[in-house]
Design a protein around this motif. Structure first.
Motif, PDB file in Angstrom:
ATOM      1  N   THR A   1       0.742  -1.051   0.133  1.00  0.00           N
ATOM      2  CA  THR A   1       0.071  -0.074   0.096  1.00  0.00           C
ATOM      3  C   THR A   1       0.725   1.360   0.050  1.00  0.00           C
ATOM      4  O   THR A   1       0.470   2.306  -0.606  1.00  0.00           O
TER       5      THR A   1
ATOM      6  N   GLU B   1      -9.435  -6.603  -0.406  1.00  0.00           N
ATOM      7  CA  GLU B   1      -9.898  -4.945  -0.923  1.00  0.00           C
ATOM      8  C   GLU B   1      -9.929  -4.419   0.534  1.00  0.00           C
ATOM      9  O   GLU B   1      -9.280  -3.130   0.772  1.00  0.00           O
TER      10      GLU B   1
ATOM     11  N   ARG C   1      -5.241  -0.447   5.598  1.00  0.00           N
ATOM     12  CA  ARG C   1      -3.861  -0.174   5.478  1.00  0.00           C
ATOM     13  C   ARG C   1      -3.560   1.126   5.007  1.00  0.00           C
ATOM     14  O   ARG C   1      -2.862   1.859   5.593  1.00  0.00           O
ATOM     15  N   ALA C   2      -4.075   1.442   3.673  1.00  0.00           N
ATOM     16  CA  ALA C   2      -4.053   2.800   3.225  1.00  0.00           C
ATOM     17  C   ALA C   2      -4.257   3.853   4.089  1.00  0.00           C
ATOM     18  O   ALA C   2      -3.897   4.921   4.095  1.00  0.00           O
TER      19      ALA C   2
ATOM     20  N   MET D   1      -3.278   3.825  -3.752  1.00  0.00           N
ATOM     21  CA  MET D   1      -3.945   3.456  -2.646  1.00  0.00           C
ATOM     22  C   MET D   1      -4.936   4.484  -2.015  1.00  0.00           C
ATOM     23  O   MET D   1      -6.040   3.878  -1.374  1.00  0.00           O
TER      24      MET D   1
ATOM     25  N   ALA E   1      -8.723   3.324  -1.182  1.00  0.00           N
ATOM     26  CA  ALA E   1      -9.308   3.503  -0.068  1.00  0.00           C
ATOM     27  C   ALA E   1     -10.701   4.227  -0.153  1.00  0.00           C
ATOM     28  O   ALA E   1     -11.615   3.890   0.547  1.00  0.00           O
TER      29      ALA E   1
ATOM     30  N   LEU F   1      -6.357  -3.927   2.095  1.00  0.00           N
ATOM     31  CA  LEU F   1      -5.760  -3.093   1.533  1.00  0.00           C
ATOM     32  C   LEU F   1      -6.135  -1.457   1.839  1.00  0.00           C
ATOM     33  O   LEU F   1      -5.380  -0.487   1.974  1.00  0.00           O
ATOM     34  N   ALA F   2      -7.414  -1.374   1.834  1.00  0.00           N
ATOM     35  CA  ALA F   2      -8.028   0.071   1.784  1.00  0.00           C
ATOM     36  C   ALA F   2      -7.915   0.358   3.393  1.00  0.00           C
ATOM     37  O   ALA F   2      -7.312   1.597   3.645  1.00  0.00           O
TER      38      ALA F   2
END
Length: 166
Positions: A67, A147, A153-154, A74, A78, A150-151
């Protein structure tokens, strides 16, 4: 670093004494690789939580470095995935995102996340359902879980500007 034990010892010292985010590159044994190592350390640095004191080790944190490697991409991911949650009032948004993070940290166990959050497991399940509904992602589908991870974490890596609510 001579051994992986030396690297682990260094990381523990950094974790005890860090006052800001720290990024650690993979070990390397040729000075010609210093430029790459510096780049990897900078990516790992961006992979920690904004405003945190976390030590992020490049090789140990694939999600964080993935990310951090493309922050502009990202940010869009997000916004697309967590936008409906980000639009909530600050306290409700924080409650849902903290629950999602605890659930991930506990390997997808509502029971363990509940212990970490000091709530009943059904409370965690209810919040996770709200997250899934608002984000339009399933927490049983690997793609939806990825998904959301990742979002999240971003979002955690990006400093949030001050708001009237804060």
């Amino acid at each position: 670093m001579r051994t992986s034990r030396d690297l682990r010892a260094l990381i523990e010292v950094l974790r005890d004494r860090a006052e800001r985010r720290v990024g650690v590159s993979p070990a390397y044994d040729d000075l010609d690789h210093t430029g790459d190592a510096l780049r990897f350390a900078k990516v790992a640095l961006r992979g920690g939580d904004a405003g945190g004191r976390a030590v992020t080790v490049f090789d140990d944190s694939p999600l964080a470095v993935a990310t951090a490697g493309a922050p502009d991409v990202m940010a869009r991911v997000a916004a697309r995935v967590l936008g409906p949650i980000e639009a909530l009032p600050a306290d409700e948004r924080a409650l849902l995102l903290d629950t999602l993070e605890a659930w991930f940290d506990c390997g997808g166990s509502a029971e363990e996340a509940a212990k970490q959050l000091y709530v009943h497991p059904n409370t965690v399940r209810t919040r996770l359902r709200r997250i899934a509904e608002r984000a339009g992602r399933s927490l049983t589908d690997p793609r939806g879980i990825t998904e959301l991870a990742l979002a999240l974490r971003a979002v955690r890596q990006t400093p949030r500007p001050p708001t009237p609510e804060s």
